[in-house]
Structure formats: C-alpha cells, structure tokens
Design a protein around this motif. Structure first.
Motif, PDB file in Angstrom:
ATOM      1  N   HIS A 198       4.682  -9.144   4.274  1.00  0.00           N
ATOM      2  CA  HIS A 198       4.249 -10.663   4.271  1.00  0.00           C
ATOM      3  C   HIS A 198       5.074 -11.706   5.032  1.00  0.00           C
ATOM      4  CE1 HIS A 198       0.979 -10.012   1.547  1.00  0.00           C
ATOM      5  NE2 HIS A 198       1.584  -9.144   0.689  1.00  0.00           N
ATOM      6  N   ASP A 205      -2.933  -9.811   1.565  1.00  0.00           N
ATOM      7  CA  ASP A 205      -3.497  -9.320   0.238  1.00  0.00           C
ATOM      8  C   ASP A 205      -4.893  -9.798   0.235  1.00  0.00           C
ATOM      9  OD1 ASP A 205      -1.248  -7.873  -0.342  1.00  0.00           O
ATOM     10  OD2 ASP A 205      -0.396  -9.536  -1.591  1.00  0.00           O
ATOM     11  N   GLU A 251      -1.587   0.396  -2.944  1.00  0.00           N
ATOM     12  CA  GLU A 251      -2.274  -1.016  -2.842  1.00  0.00           C
ATOM     13  C   GLU A 251      -3.282  -1.190  -2.001  1.00  0.00           C
ATOM     14  OE1 GLU A 251       0.808  -4.005  -1.779  1.00  0.00           O
ATOM     15  OE2 GLU A 251       2.325  -3.538  -3.675  1.00  0.00           O
ATOM     16  N   TRP A 253      -5.284  -3.529  -1.898  1.00  0.00           N
ATOM     17  CA  TRP A 253      -5.668  -4.900  -1.419  1.00  0.00           C
ATOM     18  C   TRP A 253      -4.574  -5.342  -0.197  1.00  0.00           C
ATOM     19  CZ3 TRP A 253      -3.372  -3.159  -5.822  1.00  0.00           C
ATOM     20  CH2 TRP A 253      -1.851  -3.428  -6.213  1.00  0.00           C
ATOM     21  N   HIS A 254      -3.681  -4.599   0.150  1.00  0.00           N
ATOM     22  CA  HIS A 254      -2.563  -4.915   1.065  1.00  0.00           C
ATOM     23  C   HIS A 254      -2.846  -4.532   2.452  1.00  0.00           C
ATOM     24  CE1 HIS A 254       1.379  -6.165   2.276  1.00  0.00           C
ATOM     25  NE2 HIS A 254       1.049  -5.139   3.103  1.00  0.00           N
TER      26      HIS A 254
HETATM   27 ZN   LIG Z   1       0.717  -7.679  -0.203  1.00  0.00          ZN
END
Ligand SMILES: [Zn+2]
Length: 260
Positions: A198, A205, A251, A253-254
């Motif tokens: 990030h 995300d 993850e 979503w990432h």
């Molecule tokens: Zn993330």
C-alpha cells in the motif's frame, strides 16, 4: 473549489503531506475559517494533524501548538515533488522500525520487498467509506478503467484502501501492540512499515457492496470471480493467495498493480 490539475495531487514529504484545502473538511470551527483563506494544507503523516497552511500568496501560516518534532519543508519546496528525493529513506525506515520490537521485525523484513512512498499521489476519488482514495497516477487510470468495465458486466467494485504512508503503518501496528496483540499475529495481517504494498500507491483493497470489506467471504462474490478473470487485463494481480510463501493471511481483496 480548486479545479486545476495540481489540486488533485498529494505532495509527499518525509513526515508531512501537502494537499489542497479543497479536499479537506475541517473538524474544528477555527480551522474552517483558516482553511477558507488558504490553498494548501500541511498535515503530519503520523496522525493526520494539521500543521500549517499555505496561501495563494505562498505565505506559510503555522497552526499554533501543533508543530511537535516534525520539520516542515520550506515554503518554496512544498509543491515540488523533486524535493522529496532528498529524504534518506533507509534512515527514516530504521527510525520507524525502531518503534516496533526488533526481532520479528527483522524476520519479516527479510521476506517482503521494501516499498518506498512515491513523491506524489493522485486523488482517485472516494473509497467505500467516503474517504479520499490516493493512488499512483497511472494506477488511478487503470483502476477507474477496470471499475467501469466491471460495471458494464453488472459487477460493482469498490475501493476500501489505497495508499498508506510508512508512518500510518507504524501507527496501526503500535496501536495493536498497545491493545495487547502479539507481534507475530499482527504481522500475519499487517506488513511492517516500509514493506506494505500500500505504500507504493499501487495496491488496492477491493470490496463489493453486499459483503463486509477485507474478509475472506469476498472470495465467494461475483466481484472476486470477475477480478480473477479480468483483473490481469488491467494490470492487477492478487498478492496474497491462500498458503502464500510470505506467511501473510489469504487476502482475496488485496490487488497490486504490476502494469500490463
Ligand atoms: Zn491490502
């Protein structure tokens, strides 16, 4: 409201970020009046505190009692991204990592790639919670393109989180440590400062409206199926698949922008 192109840029200095006051809604009454007479705001990255204002006249007005130990860039350097290159990133990272117990820190740092903060970031609209979303300028273009393409297929993609600073990441981990969570557990879901994708402004995300954000349930949605099929067409790839070698929790979503 400022409409020029520069107003959508975040100028990223070591401990301070500079952004257009058009993007700020003041939390205190006194601030609102000050902001209305200014063009740019200097905000401390560590906790978001307002430090100073810059008028169209290029005069800096420091806000009283909030300066702390942070050094503001000189007025002339506020809006010039090239001044950020003067930061000694390694020294700054060591200083931030020193705030976190060192042993495990070294351990994770050896596996993950370091991500420096960009000199500038682009305002990519609002996230799911109505907060400003900052991304690399090129990534913004691809994110918007991908979101529009998904919409044409009847799939709604939402951003939950984009750029995060080293300081902010340090703060996340310190707050979790203060709540009594063991560092080992924290590092399964949060990278150390300097090592989160990030920081680069290239990671997003992603969520969709019917499931809670940043939860494994996202993998069962049409949005995730769509991203798996078409995400790479827009340069995005899933960073942390199930059982990844980095030891980061799965993850779905990432997504990280690698380019095409
Ligand atoms: Zn993330």
């Amino acid at each position: 409201m400022r409409t020029d192109k520069q107003a959508w840029t975040l100028f990223n200095h070591a401990d301070v970020e500079i952004l257009s006051v058009a993007l700020i809604s003041a939390r205190r009454t006194g601030d609102q009046r000050r902001l209305s007479h200014s063009a740019w705001l200097a905000r401390r990255k560590e906790d978001g505190r307002y430090l100073a204002l810059l008028g169209e006249d290029q005069v800096v007005r420091r806000l009283p009692g909030r300066h702390g130990s942070v050094h503001l860039p000189a007025a002339a350097d506020w809006l010039h991204p090239s001044t950020v290159s003067g930061i000694d990133s390694s020294r700054r990272l060591r200083r931030l990592l020193a705030l976190i117990p060192a042993l495990a820190a070294t351990h994770q740092a050896s596996k993950l790639q370091r991500h420096d903060e960009p000199r500038t970031l682009h305002h990519a609209g609002r996230d799911r919670f109505g907060r400003h979303l900052w991304l690399d300028q090129e990534v913004t273009r691809f994110w918007h393109g991908m979101r529009n393409a998904a919409r044409l297929d009847g799939v709604a993609l939402q951003a939950v989180s984009g750029y995060r600073s080293w300081n902010y990441q340090t703060d996340i981990i310190r707050r979790k440590l203060q709540r009594g969570l063991p560092l080992e557990a924290i590092l399964k879901v949060n990278a150390l400062p300097g090592f989160s994708e990030h920081h680069s402004g290239r990671a997003i995300d992603i969520a969709e409206p019917t499931t809670p954000p940043a939860e494994t349930a996202f993998e069962a949605t049409d949005a995730f199926a769509w991203l798996q099929r078409f995400g790479s067409d827009f340069g995005f790839r899933l960073s942390y698949p199930r059982d990844n070698a980095l030891g980061i929790t799965y993850e779905p979503w990432h997504w990280y922008w690698l380019g095409r």
